[in-house]
Design an enzyme around this catalytic site. Structure first.
Site, PDB file in Angstrom:
ATOM      1  N   LYS A  14       0.842  -1.197   0.000  1.00 35.13           N
ATOM      2  CA  LYS A  14       0.000   0.000   0.000  1.00 35.13           C
ATOM      3  C   LYS A  14       0.885   1.259   0.000  1.00 35.13           C
ATOM      4  CE  LYS A  14      -3.876  -2.279   2.409  1.00 35.13           C
ATOM      5  NZ  LYS A  14      -4.683  -2.312   3.659  1.00 35.13           N
ATOM      6  N   TYR A  54     -12.143  -4.031  -3.137  1.00 35.19           N
ATOM      7  CA  TYR A  54     -12.644  -4.377  -1.805  1.00 35.19           C
ATOM      8  C   TYR A  54     -14.021  -5.029  -1.851  1.00 35.19           C
ATOM      9  CZ  TYR A  54      -8.542  -2.713   0.557  1.00 35.19           C
ATOM     10  OH  TYR A  54      -7.245  -2.594   0.993  1.00 35.19           O
ATOM     11  N   ARG A 119      -0.591 -14.792   4.074  1.00 36.89           N
ATOM     12  CA  ARG A 119      -1.306 -14.190   5.211  1.00 36.89           C
ATOM     13  C   ARG A 119      -0.474 -14.319   6.494  1.00 36.89           C
ATOM     14  NH1 ARG A 119      -5.924 -11.108   4.215  1.00 36.89           N
ATOM     15  NH2 ARG A 119      -6.612 -11.569   6.320  1.00 36.89           N
ATOM     16  N   THR A 125      -4.489  -7.951  10.601  1.00 34.56           N
ATOM     17  CA  THR A 125      -4.851  -6.683   9.947  1.00 34.56           C
ATOM     18  C   THR A 125      -4.479  -5.441  10.764  1.00 34.56           C
ATOM     19  OG1 THR A 125      -6.717  -7.901   9.014  1.00 34.56           O
ATOM     20  CG2 THR A 125      -6.781  -5.526   8.796  1.00 34.56           C
ATOM     21  N   HIS A 159      -1.874  -5.286   1.388  1.00 34.95           N
ATOM     22  CA  HIS A 159      -3.090  -6.063   1.166  1.00 34.95           C
ATOM     23  C   HIS A 159      -2.663  -7.464   0.738  1.00 34.95           C
ATOM     24  CE1 HIS A 159      -6.786  -7.717  -0.277  1.00 34.95           C
ATOM     25  NE2 HIS A 159      -6.108  -8.120  -1.331  1.00 34.95           N
TER      26      HIS A 159
HETATM   27  P1  GDP Z   1      -6.965  -7.619   5.491  1.00 31.94           P
HETATM   28  O1  GDP Z   1      -7.406  -8.661   4.508  1.00 31.94           O
HETATM   29  O2  GDP Z   1      -6.067  -8.134   6.558  1.00 31.94           O
HETATM   30  O3  GDP Z   1      -6.406  -6.359   4.864  1.00 31.94           O
HETATM   31  O4  GDP Z   1      -8.291  -7.174   6.278  1.00 31.94           O
HETATM   32  P2  GDP Z   1      -9.809  -7.082   5.816  1.00 31.94           P
HETATM   33  O5  GDP Z   1     -10.042  -7.739   4.498  1.00 31.94           O
HETATM   34  O6  GDP Z   1     -10.642  -7.523   6.991  1.00 31.94           O
HETATM   35  O7  GDP Z   1     -10.032  -5.526   5.677  1.00 31.94           O
HETATM   36  C1  GDP Z   1      -9.515  -4.809   4.591  1.00 31.94           C
HETATM   37  C2  GDP Z   1      -9.077  -3.431   5.089  1.00 31.94           C
HETATM   38  O8  GDP Z   1     -10.174  -2.775   5.713  1.00 31.94           O
HETATM   39  C3  GDP Z   1      -8.000  -3.492   6.162  1.00 31.94           C
HETATM   40  O9  GDP Z   1      -6.687  -3.588   5.619  1.00 31.94           O
HETATM   41  C4  GDP Z   1      -8.231  -2.203   6.880  1.00 31.94           C
HETATM   42  O10 GDP Z   1      -7.693  -1.108   6.157  1.00 31.94           O
HETATM   43  C5  GDP Z   1      -9.746  -2.058   6.852  1.00 31.94           C
HETATM   44  N1  GDP Z   1     -10.381  -2.629   8.053  1.00 31.94           N
HETATM   45  C6  GDP Z   1     -10.751  -3.917   8.249  1.00 31.94           C
HETATM   46  N2  GDP Z   1     -11.298  -4.086   9.455  1.00 31.94           N
HETATM   47  C7  GDP Z   1     -11.290  -2.876  10.046  1.00 31.94           C
HETATM   48  C8  GDP Z   1     -11.746  -2.391  11.343  1.00 31.94           C
HETATM   49  O11 GDP Z   1     -12.269  -3.126  12.187  1.00 31.94           O
HETATM   50  N3  GDP Z   1     -11.556  -1.055  11.595  1.00 31.94           N
HETATM   51  C9  GDP Z   1     -10.982  -0.216  10.684  1.00 31.94           C
HETATM   52  N4  GDP Z   1     -10.844   1.067  10.998  1.00 31.94           N
HETATM   53  N5  GDP Z   1     -10.550  -0.634   9.471  1.00 31.94           N
HETATM   54  C10 GDP Z   1     -10.693  -1.944   9.162  1.00 31.94           C
HETATM   55 MG    MG Z   2      -9.023  -8.888   3.198  1.00 32.57          MG
END
Ligand code: GDP
Ligand code: MG
Length: 202
Positions: A14, A54, A119, A125, A159
């Site tokens: 990112k 997303y 992962r 995350t 990501h």
């Molecule tokens: P990743 O696959 O580990 O990137 O996580 P996710 O797919 O759950 O979410 C994608 C992106 O959304 C994350 O990288 C964060 O930028 C954001 N995000 C996810 N969950 C949260 C949360 O609970 N709070 C906030 N503020 N952002 C979140």
């Molecule tokens: Mg994700």
């Protein structure tokens, strides 16, 4: 079924990863695992691309919204909304701003259990709780709480696709088939060959 050595996943460094001069370090972490880099490019994403990216997982809005509400409640705090879809709309809005602010590096890594291994190397995350030894645990310091207060996306560097199904869809969104190189890496013999012949002389 296709052999698992062909499993592929999408990784994106990112904008914060680029600005923190971590491209080399991040590539190194995946590369040294034994996975094979089969595609890489630097690009400045459009808002449309980030939105498509997303929303590839139809469950993402609901899952992420519910997860966020739960984590607020666990801390005894009041979530910004009781509606999970309203929460994810805020998160998605912040992601669109953040991910289009500068170049990102998109990559496709291939190899056995690519999705799960990536992962694991990437880490959880939220940087506050991502394990040490992972990229997010070692190289950044953000939390949901502070990023929410400041009204911005969490700066978590990477990501990485969440499932094989998402991975295939995300790869198709970011890369054309021609941009992915089908080649043999000499090291792969050590990971996948059953016989390991040819190491010692006859
Ligand atoms: P990743 O696959 O580990 O990137 O996580 P996710 O797919 O759950 O979410 C994608 C992106 O959304 C994350 O990288 C964060 O930028 C954001 N995000 C996810 N969950 C949260 C949360 O609970 N709070 C906030 N503020 N952002 C979140
Ligand atoms: Mg994700």
């Amino acid at each position: 079924m296709e052999h698992q050595k062909y499993e592929r996943t999408l990784v994106m460094i990112k904008p914060d990863g680029i600005q923190r001069s971590l491209i080399g370090e991040i590539v190194k972490r995946y590369e040294q695992s034994g996975l094979k880099l089969v595609g890489i490019k630097m690009t400045v994403p459009t808002v449309e691309l980030i939105e498509q990216h997303y929303l590839i997982d139809p469950e993402w809005r609901m899952k992420t919204g519910l997860k966020t509400i739960e984590s607020y409640k666990k801390k005894g705090a009041k979530p910004p909304s009781e509606d999970p879809l309203v929460i994810t709309e805020i998160i998605l809005g912040n992601l669109k701003k953040y991910m289009t602010k500068g170049p990102v590096v998109a990559m496709v890594w291939q190899g056995m259990h690519a999705v799960g291994i990536v992962r694991k190397i990437t880490g959880g995350t939220e940087p506050l709780t991502s394990s040490m030894g992972t990229i997010r645990g070692d190289f950044t310091i953000d939390s949901y709480e502070v990023s929410d207060i400041d009204g911005r996306a969490v700066r978590n560097l990477i990501h990485a696709s969440g499932s094989q199904d998402d991975a295939e869809k995300e790869i198709a969104l970011w890369f054309t088939p021609k941009e992915l190189i089908d080649y043999r890496l000499i090291n792969e013999a050590m990971l996948y060959d059953a016989e390991l012949s040819g190491i010692l002389g006859q």
